[in-house]
Design a protein around this motif. Sequence first.
Motif, mmCIF file in Angstrom:
data_model
loop_
_atom_site.group_PDB
_atom_site.id
_atom_site.type_symbol
_atom_site.label_atom_id
_atom_site.label_comp_id
_atom_site.label_asym_id
_atom_site.label_seq_id
_atom_site.Cartn_x
_atom_site.Cartn_y
_atom_site.Cartn_z
ATOM 1 N N VAL A 262 61.288 27.960 -31.048
ATOM 2 C CA VAL A 262 61.344 29.297 -30.212
ATOM 3 C C VAL A 262 62.820 29.952 -30.513
ATOM 4 C CG1 VAL A 262 61.261 30.073 -27.659
ATOM 5 C CG2 VAL A 262 59.783 28.294 -28.621
ATOM 6 N N THR A 263 64.051 29.071 -30.487
ATOM 7 C CA THR A 263 65.277 29.409 -30.525
ATOM 8 C C THR A 263 65.865 29.129 -32.099
ATOM 9 O OG1 THR A 263 66.205 27.622 -29.535
ATOM 10 C CG2 THR A 263 65.663 29.537 -28.190
ATOM 11 N N ILE A 264 66.863 29.983 -32.330
ATOM 12 C CA ILE A 264 67.567 29.573 -33.550
ATOM 13 C C ILE A 264 68.392 28.101 -33.154
ATOM 14 C CG2 ILE A 264 69.613 30.109 -34.822
ATOM 15 C CD1 ILE A 264 67.007 31.755 -35.373
ATOM 16 N N GLU A 265 68.987 27.989 -32.087
ATOM 17 C CA GLU A 265 69.680 26.555 -31.603
ATOM 18 C C GLU A 265 68.527 25.408 -31.845
ATOM 19 O OE1 GLU A 265 70.577 24.656 -27.507
ATOM 20 O OE2 GLU A 265 71.964 26.227 -28.279
ATOM 21 N N GLU A 266 67.307 25.561 -31.515
ATOM 22 C CA GLU A 266 66.405 24.515 -31.840
ATOM 23 C C GLU A 266 66.107 24.355 -33.232
ATOM 24 O OE1 GLU A 266 62.912 25.161 -28.142
ATOM 25 O OE2 GLU A 266 62.612 26.025 -29.926
ATOM 26 N N GLN B 137 74.739 30.444 -45.865
ATOM 27 C CA GLN B 137 75.171 31.070 -44.457
ATOM 28 C C GLN B 137 74.317 32.208 -44.008
ATOM 29 O OE1 GLN B 137 79.550 31.286 -43.682
ATOM 30 N NE2 GLN B 137 79.271 33.699 -43.051
ATOM 31 N N LEU B 138 73.957 32.064 -42.808
ATOM 32 C CA LEU B 138 73.039 32.985 -42.089
ATOM 33 C C LEU B 138 73.845 33.783 -41.099
ATOM 34 C CD1 LEU B 138 71.234 30.007 -42.557
ATOM 35 C CD2 LEU B 138 69.682 31.522 -42.136
ATOM 36 N N GLU B 139 73.558 34.992 -41.148
ATOM 37 C CA GLU B 139 74.141 35.993 -40.120
ATOM 38 C C GLU B 139 73.219 36.671 -39.631
ATOM 39 O OE1 GLU B 139 77.432 38.038 -41.423
ATOM 40 O OE2 GLU B 139 78.424 36.484 -42.404
ATOM 41 N N LEU B 140 72.884 36.187 -38.239
ATOM 42 C CA LEU B 140 71.484 36.547 -37.480
ATOM 43 C C LEU B 140 72.108 37.475 -36.336
ATOM 44 C CD1 LEU B 140 69.924 33.214 -37.410
ATOM 45 C CD2 LEU B 140 69.654 34.963 -39.203
ATOM 46 N N SER B 141 71.320 38.626 -36.200
ATOM 47 C CA SER B 141 71.688 39.653 -35.331
ATOM 48 C C SER B 141 70.895 39.510 -34.216
ATOM 49 C CB SER B 141 71.889 41.027 -35.884
ATOM 50 O OG SER B 141 70.437 41.149 -36.510
ATOM 51 N N GLY B 142 71.189 40.289 -32.980
ATOM 52 C CA GLY B 142 70.019 40.576 -32.065
ATOM 53 C C GLY B 142 70.254 39.343 -31.116
ATOM 54 N N ASP B 143 69.325 39.095 -29.840
ATOM 55 C CA ASP B 143 69.395 37.918 -29.129
ATOM 56 C C ASP B 143 69.066 36.821 -29.992
ATOM 57 O OD1 ASP B 143 69.466 39.963 -27.158
ATOM 58 O OD2 ASP B 143 67.034 40.117 -26.651
ATOM 59 N N GLY B 144 70.100 35.567 -29.448
ATOM 60 C CA GLY B 144 69.836 34.554 -30.062
ATOM 61 C C GLY B 144 70.522 34.445 -31.231
#
Length: 79
Positions: free
Chosen positions: A5-9, A31-38
């Motif tokens: 459900v989340t990137i942290e998970e 390396q992942l550069e993820l934008s937006g919520d979460g």
Amino acid sequence: MPRFVTIEELFNCLCREFRPANAPNERVTVQLELSGDGGGVYWVRIEDGNCSCGQGSAASNVDITLFASAQDWLRIVND
């Protein structure tokens, strides 16, 4: 791997699910550069049959940087 459900998970589970036999001679840092919520900046390193990952910029040379929204990345890994 389970659905996330989340990137942290995702990053809490990622290296635990790593299968060393599938990448015995690989050496790569992503390396992942993820934008937006979460979103945020994360890295994954596979080297010598081990997987490590973390949040923030990778401390060593990055082989590839992927840019996506956090929601798009979750869709990719969950499908």
